[in-house]
Design an enzyme around this catalytic site. Structure first.
Site, PDB file in Angstrom:
ATOM      1  CG  ASP A  52      -1.065  -0.516  -4.744  1.00 60.63           C
ATOM      2  OD1 ASP A  52      -0.442  -0.317  -3.678  1.00 60.63           O
ATOM      3  OD2 ASP A  52      -1.010  -1.575  -5.393  1.00 60.63           O
ATOM      4  CE1 TYR A  80      -8.138  -5.109  -3.345  1.00 61.93           C
ATOM      5  CE2 TYR A  80      -8.213  -7.384  -2.587  1.00 61.93           C
ATOM      6  CZ  TYR A  80      -7.828  -6.069  -2.395  1.00 61.93           C
ATOM      7  OH  TYR A  80      -7.151  -5.720  -1.261  1.00 61.93           O
ATOM      8  CG  ASP A  94       0.759  -1.053 -10.869  1.00 64.58           C
ATOM      9  OD1 ASP A  94       1.891  -0.673 -11.255  1.00 64.58           O
ATOM     10  OD2 ASP A  94       0.243  -0.662  -9.803  1.00 64.58           O
ATOM     11  NE  ARG A 191       0.822  -3.353  -6.963  1.00 57.65           N
ATOM     12  CZ  ARG A 191       1.956  -2.896  -6.428  1.00 57.65           C
ATOM     13  NH1 ARG A 191       2.974  -2.584  -7.215  1.00 57.65           N
ATOM     14  NH2 ARG A 191       2.085  -2.753  -5.129  1.00 57.65           N
TER      15      ARG A 191
END
Length: 238
Positions: A52, A80, A94, A191
């Site tokens: 993203d 991540y 987010d 997310r």
């Protein structure tokens, strides 16, 4: 030193994607720079897994014949790190959208946060965010979301093998900031994990920071910035 033949035969480039760049913009930039450096009209360049715009970190870029391996790289396990904010939600899960609802956090203890991570370990069903690039009926989900149109999104099976809490900051009275590290399968939306984590804590949550650190054996510590790649490309040409 890399030659034109190297890029045409196939290279795997590790790029540290900067904030606010789309993955597509990175691919376009690198393709343009390679074309300019070697005075060629076209070359295949693609990425193995979208990040993203608000995420940073490892982007695996393939050139030439290595673009045939993109699906293989996309299917590998990913790692991540980031920050989940407890106490409020956003429509996009987010910071792409504004906070739309707040929730109590007084009942949330550090022990509860650590214990709740265990609910997400292993194979689980996850709903992708409506603000995502997935397609339904030939249209991106975020297009439906921005138009205020409701769309039914099917859940998907994902696997989270590690969900580690690395830091908890409770200094703010209306939010708790939770730093984490996650190792997961292809197709996992961090997310969505943040949103589901908030629900599991009987509160709300959204993602404020996200960085991809690994894809399979590829590590972001070995990645180059876009600027460094361009500088090295010019040096290689000389």
């Amino acid at each position: 030193m890399k030659t034109l033949d190297d890029y045409l035969s196939g290279e795997v480039l590790l790029i540290d994607k900067p904030l606010n760049w789309t993955s597509f913009q990175v691919v376009n930039k690198l393709r343009w720079e390679i074309r300019q450096a070697f005075k060629i009209k076209k070359i295949k360049v693609g990425h193995a897994g979208t990040l993203d715009p608000l995420a940073t970190g490892l982007l695996v870029i393939c050139t030439g014949k290595m673009t045939k391996q993109i699906d293989t790289f996309q299917g590998q396990v990913k790692e991540y790190t980031g920050t989940i904010v407890l106490g409020s939600t956003t429509p996009s899960y987010d910071l792409e959208s504004e906070i739309n609802e707040t929730f109590p956090i007084d009942h949330i203890t550090e022990d509860l946060i650590y214990k709740t991570t265990q609910q997400f370990i292993g194979e689980t069903q996850q709903f992708p965010p409506v603000f995502s690039a997935l397609k339904k009926d030939g249209k991106r989900l975020y297009e439906f979301a921005r138009a205020g149109e409701h769309v039914d999104i099917p859940s998907r099976t994902v696997n989270i093998s590690e969900f580690e809490i690395t830091k908890i900051d409770s200094s703010n009275s209306d939010s708790i900031h939770v730093n984490f590290r996650v190792v997961c399968s292809k197709g996992t939306y961090i997310r969505s994990l943040a949103n589901d984590f908030g629900k599991a804590l009987n509160s709300g949550a959204h993602l404020s920071v996200l960085r991809r650190t690994k894809i399979g054996d590829f590590d972001v510590t070995k990645a180059h910035s876009i600027e460094d790649f361009i500088a090295n490309l010019t040096t290689d040409k000389q």
